[in-house]
Design an enzyme around this catalytic site. Structure first.
Site, PDB file in Angstrom:
ATOM      1  N   ASP A 116      28.230 -16.683  33.136  1.00 16.73           N
ATOM      2  CA  ASP A 116      28.744 -15.563  32.347  1.00 16.73           C
ATOM      3  C   ASP A 116      27.942 -15.469  31.060  1.00 16.73           C
ATOM      4  O   ASP A 116      27.689 -16.500  30.420  1.00 16.73           O
ATOM      5  CB  ASP A 116      30.227 -15.806  31.993  1.00 16.73           C
ATOM      6  CG  ASP A 116      31.058 -14.534  32.044  1.00 16.73           C
ATOM      7  OD1 ASP A 116      30.513 -13.473  31.730  1.00 16.73           O
ATOM      8  OD2 ASP A 116      32.251 -14.616  32.399  1.00 16.73           O
ATOM      9  N   HIS A 119      23.969  -8.115  27.708  1.00 18.45           N
ATOM     10  CA  HIS A 119      25.318  -8.711  27.729  1.00 18.45           C
ATOM     11  C   HIS A 119      25.445  -9.832  28.757  1.00 18.45           C
ATOM     12  O   HIS A 119      26.400 -10.590  28.721  1.00 18.45           O
ATOM     13  CB  HIS A 119      26.365  -7.621  28.007  1.00 18.45           C
ATOM     14  CG  HIS A 119      26.527  -6.662  26.863  1.00 18.45           C
ATOM     15  ND1 HIS A 119      27.608  -6.683  26.024  1.00 18.45           N
ATOM     16  CD2 HIS A 119      25.720  -5.673  26.394  1.00 18.45           C
ATOM     17  CE1 HIS A 119      27.477  -5.753  25.096  1.00 18.45           C
ATOM     18  NE2 HIS A 119      26.341  -5.109  25.304  1.00 18.45           N
TER      19      HIS A 119
HETATM   20  C1  GDG Z   1      30.172  -8.504  30.255  1.00 18.69           C
HETATM   21  C2  GDG Z   1      29.543  -9.880  30.477  1.00 18.69           C
HETATM   22  C3  GDG Z   1      30.215 -10.507  28.152  1.00 18.69           C
HETATM   23  C4  GDG Z   1      39.922  -7.511  31.771  1.00 18.69           C
HETATM   24  N1  GDG Z   1      40.986  -7.125  32.497  1.00 18.69           N
HETATM   25  C5  GDG Z   1      41.635  -6.229  31.738  1.00 18.69           C
HETATM   26  C6  GDG Z   1      40.959  -6.068  30.535  1.00 18.69           C
HETATM   27  N2  GDG Z   1      39.911  -6.863  30.586  1.00 18.69           N
HETATM   28  C7  GDG Z   1      38.984  -7.026  29.464  1.00 18.69           C
HETATM   29  C8  GDG Z   1      39.041  -8.419  28.895  1.00 18.69           C
HETATM   30  C9  GDG Z   1      37.708  -8.493  28.174  1.00 18.69           C
HETATM   31  C10 GDG Z   1      36.823  -7.620  29.050  1.00 18.69           C
HETATM   32  O1  GDG Z   1      37.674  -6.824  29.869  1.00 18.69           O
HETATM   33  C11 GDG Z   1      35.982  -8.452  29.983  1.00 18.69           C
HETATM   34  O2  GDG Z   1      34.956  -9.020  29.229  1.00 18.69           O
HETATM   35  P1  GDG Z   1      34.284 -10.369  29.689  1.00 18.69           P
HETATM   36  O3  GDG Z   1      33.406 -10.793  28.571  1.00 18.69           O
HETATM   37  O4  GDG Z   1      35.332 -11.364  29.989  1.00 18.69           O
HETATM   38  O5  GDG Z   1      33.481 -10.069  31.026  1.00 18.69           O
HETATM   39  P2  GDG Z   1      32.588  -8.835  31.649  1.00 18.69           P
HETATM   40  O6  GDG Z   1      33.408  -7.667  31.970  1.00 18.69           O
HETATM   41  O7  GDG Z   1      31.849  -9.429  32.795  1.00 18.69           O
HETATM   42  O8  GDG Z   1      31.580  -8.461  30.461  1.00 18.69           O
HETATM   43  C12 GDG Z   1      30.237 -10.932  29.629  1.00 18.69           C
HETATM   44  C13 GDG Z   1      30.696  -9.076  27.996  1.00 18.69           C
HETATM   45  O9  GDG Z   1      29.992  -8.174  28.855  1.00 18.69           O
HETATM   46  C14 GDG Z   1      30.515  -8.583  26.551  1.00 18.69           C
HETATM   47  O10 GDG Z   1      29.194  -8.743  26.145  1.00 18.69           O
HETATM   48  O11 GDG Z   1      31.059 -11.373  27.426  1.00 18.69           O
HETATM   49  O12 GDG Z   1      29.609 -12.198  29.778  1.00 18.69           O
HETATM   50  O13 GDG Z   1      29.561 -10.241  31.858  1.00 18.69           O
HETATM   51  O14 GDG Z   1      37.768  -7.905  26.901  1.00 18.69           O
HETATM   52  O15 GDG Z   1      40.172  -8.554  28.069  1.00 18.69           O
HETATM   53  N3  GDG Z   1      41.335  -5.267  29.542  1.00 18.69           N
HETATM   54  C15 GDG Z   1      42.483  -4.564  29.733  1.00 18.69           C
HETATM   55  N4  GDG Z   1      43.208  -4.655  30.904  1.00 18.69           N
HETATM   56  C16 GDG Z   1      42.821  -5.487  31.911  1.00 18.69           C
HETATM   57  O16 GDG Z   1      43.512  -5.598  32.929  1.00 18.69           O
HETATM   58  N5  GDG Z   1      42.920  -3.759  28.766  1.00 18.69           N
END
Ligand code: GDG
Length: 458
Positions: free
Chosen positions: A365, A157
């Site tokens: 990222d 990821h």
């Molecule tokens: C890893 C990789 C890759 C965030 N705050 C809240 C909340 N979130 C959710 C977001 C999003 C998820 O968490 C975060 O996903 P990201 O992709 O932005 O980043 P990472 O956590 O670092 O994820 C990344 C991912 O894995 C998937 O492969 O894209 O590059 O680092 O969905 O919306 N969700 C809720 N409340 C929050 O306050 N419900």
């Protein structure tokens, strides 16, 4: 149909206090398992004094959860240690924050061996095993040692770093040898895949056979890029409903006729949060007409709070948000709202829809799902603008975004200024390009493409 066995570090099981605030991996995995049926295996999230003897197994609908607790020592060495203090910073190009030692590596190997040992008795002959993320790279090697003959796929990821960066990891060979035990190794982007192939060819003497196939250690490893995504249409519907919720209305009333800029990130140094505040500060300083006219809402739920580097970034952010607010606030306007907590997915979509700009500026990222979620949440007749870091995997797909270099504070402030003034026609044009792409490149397609490729491996 053969079962899908998903293995990930953390299992987010309903009866173990799932909060609805899971990250992208959890929703992607749940979606895959609901469609395919099978087992989700991994850590329960609980830390106990001693190593557990057996997994806790229970069914919810078609899905079986099998979770293990971690001992304090394993949690410290495998999770906080090798995964989050060695691999995470290194793979995000933060060599300055990476810590390498053999105790962490031994803990990492030990937990992977433990997971493989506990998973083996649960496997059936025609199962497919899909291992997720950097915590579990050695799983396939361990499972093979136990005689596992089923197909085993891996999806990373996070980014795969350039060879020169990876070479700083003392155990780089051990790690790459382990990853080669999988039948299919999936990356977020083609550039991650190329970095991996380059390492195998240059450092290990492998042969790139083309078509994603790499010959090494007497076998062929299949690799591919499978950009993870979201349920775009589902989120769009959710955002439309959430827009009329009490919370969204309260947010809009509090912002009034000002422009709202939103950032939503786990509190992590890879997300570029410090540079982002500096950018916002520069927007107020260099373009004074924004004073009193824009509000920056940063939602940053704490993450990995017992890792020292995360404590440090949290302190740093508190101080810098405080400084900017105390410099620029007026009696009727606070420039930054910094919320150190999580919200439900539904509320977030409503907040995204209320924001004129989605500011997504990670320094590195793998993909970044927030960028895609912001786009899916917009109102088609009056969409906001996505300002996106070129160092997020999502930048390769989101061609309607304003792409920025997050290290260039003045440049990003300038881009924000342009985004704030962007005419409706241009906003609609950029947004519809991205939304059309997301509708066809959604989470279902990600899962299907990956599992089809796994089925096609020899
Ligand atoms: C890893 C990789 C890759 C965030 N705050 C809240 C909340 N979130 C959710 C977001 C999003 C998820 O968490 C975060 O996903 P990201 O992709 O932005 O980043 P990472 O956590 O670092 O994820 C990344 C991912 O894995 C998937 O492969 O894209 O590059 O680092 O969905 O919306 N969700 C809720 N409340 C929050 O306050 N419900």
């Amino acid at each position: 149909m053969s079962r899908l066995i998903v293995v990930s570090n953390r299992v987010s099981a309903p009866r173990q206090g799932r909060s609805g605030g899971e990250g992208g991996l959890a929703s992607a995995v749940l979606d895959a398992l609901r469609q395919e049926g099978g087992i989700w295996f991994g850590w329960s999230g609980k830390v106990t004094e001693h190593e557990p003897s057996a997994p806790d197994i229970f069914d919810v609908g078609r899905l079986t959860y099998a979770t293990l607790d971690l001992s304090e020592r394993d949690h410290e060495e495998y999770y906080n240690g090798f995964a989050n203090r060695s691999i995470w910073p290194l793979f995000h190009y933060r060599l300055d924050l990476a810590e390498f030692n053999r105790r962490y590596l031994a803990g990492y190997q030990r937990v992977n061996a433990l997971f493989a040992n506990k998973l083996m008795p649960l496997l059936r002959d025609d199962d497919r095993v899909w291992v997720h993320d950097y915590h579990l790279i050695p799983m396939a090697e361990q499972l093979r040692q136990h005689g596992c003959h089923q197909k085993i796929g891996f999806f990373l990821h996070i980014p795969w770093p350039a060879t020169e960066v990876l070479l700083a990891l003392p155990s780089h060979r051990t790690l790459v040898r382990a990853i080669c035990a999988y039948d299919l190794v999936g990356f977020q982007t083609e550039s991650d895949r190329e970095n991996f192939a380059e390492y195998v060819v240059k450092e290990l003497g492998g042969t790139d056979l083309g078509g994603g196939r790499i010959e090494i250690f007497g076998k062929t490893v299949k690799t591919g890029a499978y950009p993870i995504s979201i349920d775009a249409e589902g989120l769009a519907r959710m955002a439309e409903e959430a827009a009329t919720s009490r919370q969204s209305q309260r947010l809009r009333e509090s912002v009034r006729d000002r422009d709202l800029i939103i950032g939503v990130d786990r509190l992590d140094y890879s997300k570029g949060l410090v540079a982002r505040v500096e950018t916002f500060e520069h927007l107020l300083k260099a373009y004074p007409s924004n004073r009193g006219r824009v509000v920056f809402l940063q939602i940053a739920p704490p993450s990995r709070s017992d890792v020292p580097e995360y404590m440090q970034i949290r302190r740093e952010l508190e101080s810098i948000y405080g400084r900017v607010n105390s410099t620029y606030a007026e009696f009727d306007w606070t420039p930054i709202r910094y919320l150190n907590k999580g919200f439900s997915r539904r509320m977030l979509t409503g907040f995204f829809r209320a924001a004129s700009i989605g500011l997504v500026t990670p320094l590195r990222d793998g993909m970044n799902l927030v960028a895609k979620e912001y786009v899916a949440s917009q109102e088609p007749e009056n969409p906001g603008v996505l300002v996106l870091s070129r160092f997020a995997g999502a930048a390769l797909e989101m061609d309607g975004a304003v792409i920025v270099n997050p290290y260039d504070v003045e440049g990003v402030a300038e881009a924000l200024q342009e985004a704030l003034a962007m005419p409706l026609d241009e906003r609609k044009d950029r947004w519809s390009r991205m939304f059309e792409h997301l509708k066809t490149h959604d989470i279902t397609r990600w899962r299907r493409d990956y599992l089809t490729a796994l089925a096609e491996t020899e």
